[in-house]
Every structure is written in C-alpha cells, then in structure tokens.
Scaffold this active site. Structure first.
Site, PDB file in Angstrom:
ATOM      1  N   TYR A  53       5.999   2.320  -2.612  1.00  0.00           N
ATOM      2  CA  TYR A  53       6.476   1.302  -3.552  1.00  0.00           C
ATOM      3  C   TYR A  53       7.037   1.944  -4.824  1.00  0.00           C
ATOM      4  O   TYR A  53       8.065   1.500  -5.357  1.00  0.00           O
ATOM      5  CB  TYR A  53       5.318   0.365  -3.876  1.00  0.00           C
ATOM      6  N   ASP A  69       1.255   3.327   9.134  1.00  0.00           N
ATOM      7  CA  ASP A  69       0.743   3.869   7.878  1.00  0.00           C
ATOM      8  C   ASP A  69      -0.331   2.969   7.272  1.00  0.00           C
ATOM      9  O   ASP A  69      -1.288   3.449   6.667  1.00  0.00           O
ATOM     10  CB  ASP A  69       1.890   4.051   6.881  1.00  0.00           C
TER      11      ASP A  69
END
Length: 289
Positions: A186, A69
């Site tokens: 996150y 990613d």
C-alpha cells in the site's frame, strides 16, 4: 539429523489449491518428518485431515504456507513471536512473499529439507493504542499499520513524533506506517519508497495529504513512532494491521509503534533474489540486455 523434524502446513480455504495441498502432503509424508495441518487444510480435505492446534503450529520447526500473500501475512503475525520460519507456496494473485511456484514446489521443498535454502529476517511492527494514559489495544503487523478516516471523503488531522521529538502536523486521508516488507504494498501505491528488506527502517507515508509538501519520510526502526489524533467532533478513525485487523480509534488517541521483538523468518529456495522478484512481480526496473 533432520533439520525440520516437525512441519506445519497452512492453507488458504480455496478448492483451487486442493491438488497442490495433496501433492505437498504426499511428499512430506514420504520424508522422515511429523506433519501438522491447520484448519484451512482440514476444510479442504475433511475426510483425510484434522486441524492441529495453534500451539502445535507454533511448536513446528518449519511452516509451509499455501495461498497468497494475505495467507502468509496472517500466518506471519501468528507465528513470528514463536520464531517459526515460513516457506510460501504461491496460490494467490501476485505472490510477492509466497515466492515458490506450484510447479516448482516439490523440488524447492526438497532443497529446503536438504539444508539448501536462503533465510531472511523481516522486521515487524508492534503497536499499542494509548487513551487517557492507558493502553487499550495492541496489534502487530508484517506489512503496515494504516490510520484512516472511517467517514467518506473527509480528512483527519493528526500529529507525528519520533520518540519525544515532534515531526509534523498533518491533514490527510490517513497515514501508512510501513516496514521494508510493506514498502512494496500500500505504501508504494501512496508514493512511498521501496526499502530493501535488509534495511532497519520504517516509512511514514501520508495518504492524499492536503499540503503538497507533506511527503513520505523514512526513519529508524529503533525509534518509537507516535501518531496522535487531533481532537474534533467528527473524528471517526480506524487503525488497520496488514489490511486484515481493524480497531477503531477515538479523538486524542495515540498510536505508539516500535519494532516488534521478534522478526518474521522467511525461508526461500537458494535461487531467490529480491530484485528479480521486484522485476518479475512489480515490473520494476529492467532485465539485462
């Protein structure tokens, strides 16, 4: 007429992906397409490949990313302003955005070249740092922009606003400003919501806030988000784009964030399903019983 006459290949610099890269290049060269390879590819196969220029990559009709990613995030920030669609081959750990498995690569690429694919547009963030009425830095992000303190175990104080409307004053370790794409990164670990990629929204997620009432909020991506650092002798903050680009911030700096002019264009095989990716990669929800 070939739908993708010029294809770029971007590779993570990892010897473990050499076989996958070689198989992809052999297949593409057997098709009626022009192939450009980036510096990562050339580093893995220096005797066979030369690195193309950034301009050549931005002129491609499709770019195939081999890696994780993080590799796709880096390529996305560079290629999205040129409107280049990206197809990801997973050679990383999670592979949330690079969703094609190596053993399915040739079949999936063949489907895409034949015109059988699903394309989606993901909003990106464009940010500028204002200091004393001047713009001193600019950055773009696919996943998120994060403001955090550089000092260990110390909170920072900042204000948030939507356009000219005040939202709140915060004391926290920082804040995450996440796109729907970044809502599963996150921001999700910080307690933020999962936002479907088709939603035109941005999540503001405080990081370990001092007040229990300081919860994440989702706002329209069509509005400007402003985060202003409060003054203080110990302010040593940094803004990070996608966990990859870092810029220091000073007291009284304001980070102004808007939706980027161009979205990230992702190409998926026709079988792609966002919620299946959530279930298989993040173990969210349950399969049919």
């Amino acid at each position: 007429m070939q739908r993708f006459p010029t294809i770029g290949v971007v590779a993570k610099r990892d010897d473990a992906i050499s076989d996958t890269l070689a198989a992809l290049l052999a297949y593409l060269r057997a098709q009626d397409v022009t192939v450009h390879t980036d510096a990562g590819c050339a580093a893995l196969m220096p005797e066979r490949l030369q690195a193309c220029t950034a301009e050549q990559l931005r002129a491609c009709s499709l770019v195939i990313v081999i890696g994780g990613d993080g590799t796709l995030l880096h390529a996305g920030r560079a290629l999205a302003p040129a409107g280049v669609p990206i197809l990801g081959i997973n050679q990383g750990r999670l592979g949330f955005m690079v969703d094609v498995a190596p053993d399915e690569m040739i079949a999936s690429v063949a489907e895409v070249l034949a015109g059988s694919f699903h394309e989606e547009q993901r909003i990106m963030l464009s940010a500028r740092v204002e200091r004393e009425d001047a713009t001193v830095k600019r950055m773009v992000a696919v996943n998120d922009l994060v403001i955090r303190n550089q000092a260990a175990i110390r909170m920072i104080e900042f204000e948030t606003a939507l356009d000219d409307g005040f939202i709140s004053t915060h004391r926290a370790d920082g804040i995450i400003i996440a796109t729907p794409t970044g809502s599963t990164a996150y921001a999700l670990s910080g307690g933020g919501p999962i936002i479907h990629p088709g939603v035109n929204a941005v999540a503001l997620v405080p990081i370990c806030p001092h007040a229990l009432s300081d919860r994440p909020v989702v706002v329209s991506a069509d509005r400007e988000i402003r985060v202003r650092l409060k003054d203080g002798p110990r302010v040593r903050a940094v803004c990070t784009a996608d966990g990859q680009q870092n810029d220091a911030l000073e007291a009284e700096d304001t980070l102004c964030i808007t939706r980027a002019e161009k979205p990230l264009r992702l190409v998926h095989p026709p079988s792609y399903n966002y919620f299946e990716v959530l279930r298989t990669k993040l173990h969210w929800g349950r399969d049919r019983v």
